[in-house]
Design an enzyme around this catalytic site. Sequence first.
Site, PDB file in Angstrom:
ATOM      1  N   ARG A  57      11.437  -7.782  12.254  1.00 38.11           N
ATOM      2  CA  ARG A  57      10.773  -6.893  13.213  1.00 38.11           C
ATOM      3  C   ARG A  57      10.012  -7.707  14.244  1.00 38.11           C
ATOM      4  NH1 ARG A  57       7.199  -2.584  10.104  1.00 38.11           N
ATOM      5  NH2 ARG A  57       5.763  -3.575  11.520  1.00 38.11           N
ATOM      6  N   LYS A  83       0.815  -1.214   0.000  1.00 35.47           N
ATOM      7  CA  LYS A  83       0.000   0.000   0.000  1.00 35.47           C
ATOM      8  C   LYS A  83       0.855   1.274   0.000  1.00 35.47           C
ATOM      9  CE  LYS A  83      -2.247   0.561   3.830  1.00 35.47           C
ATOM     10  NZ  LYS A  83      -2.177   1.830   4.565  1.00 35.47           N
ATOM     11  N   ARG A 143      -3.086  -8.230  13.856  1.00 36.80           N
ATOM     12  CA  ARG A 143      -3.262  -7.006  13.062  1.00 36.80           C
ATOM     13  C   ARG A 143      -4.265  -7.231  11.930  1.00 36.80           C
ATOM     14  NH1 ARG A 143       2.773  -5.933  13.215  1.00 36.80           N
ATOM     15  NH2 ARG A 143       2.795  -6.659  11.079  1.00 36.80           N
TER      16      ARG A 143
END
Length: 209
Positions: free
Chosen positions: A154, A13, A165
């Site tokens: 991460r 995105k 998420r």
Amino acid sequence: MRLILIGPQGSGKGTQAELISKEYEIPHISAGNILLDNIKLNTDLGKLAKPYYDKGQLVPVGIVSDLIKQRLKKNDCSKGFILDGYPRTIEQANLLKQFVEIDKVILITLPREKVFERISKRFMCKCGLNYHLVYKPSKVKGICDGCGGKLFRREDDTIPAIRKRLHIYDKETKPLIKYYGNKVVKINGYQLIPEVFEDIKKVLSNRKF
Ligand SMILES: [Zn+2]
């Protein structure tokens, strides 16, 4: 060309928002960045938002809406803009509607298993550079091109964290898609970056803004 861009993590995105911004000369407006900029610059709205931000709490919708409103009033938005990461809820969408009409909502889709596949190939370095095993590999595997540091994943790119998420994303996005109805255009995000962008350009050239 007043656009909203929606897509799950790993859908590319941010990359597409940058490409759209360059191609059509409209600013890429990220809600998260506006918030941080205003806090850093200590603006009136930044001052209001800071206590929430510092405590790790959600900044009240009214403040965020005012931040967006102020940003959209700037001259560089005269030809349009691409909003990234906002609105996330119907409440925010209603507030947005009070001061601007959205032309199109670009929804980049990516099958669930592909989200995991893509994100599990993301690595970063402590110097801040990001890598991806497929899309942006380092010259030497596992080593940063910039500083020679060791690359790592991460912390929030673990499977349970991604799943969480995605769950939030689904919950927030579905009502928005319904809300924007026929303004929503679905783009297949499971293609190479230039191919996804070609599809977006087709959609945008099909309509006069
Ligand atoms: Zn590095």
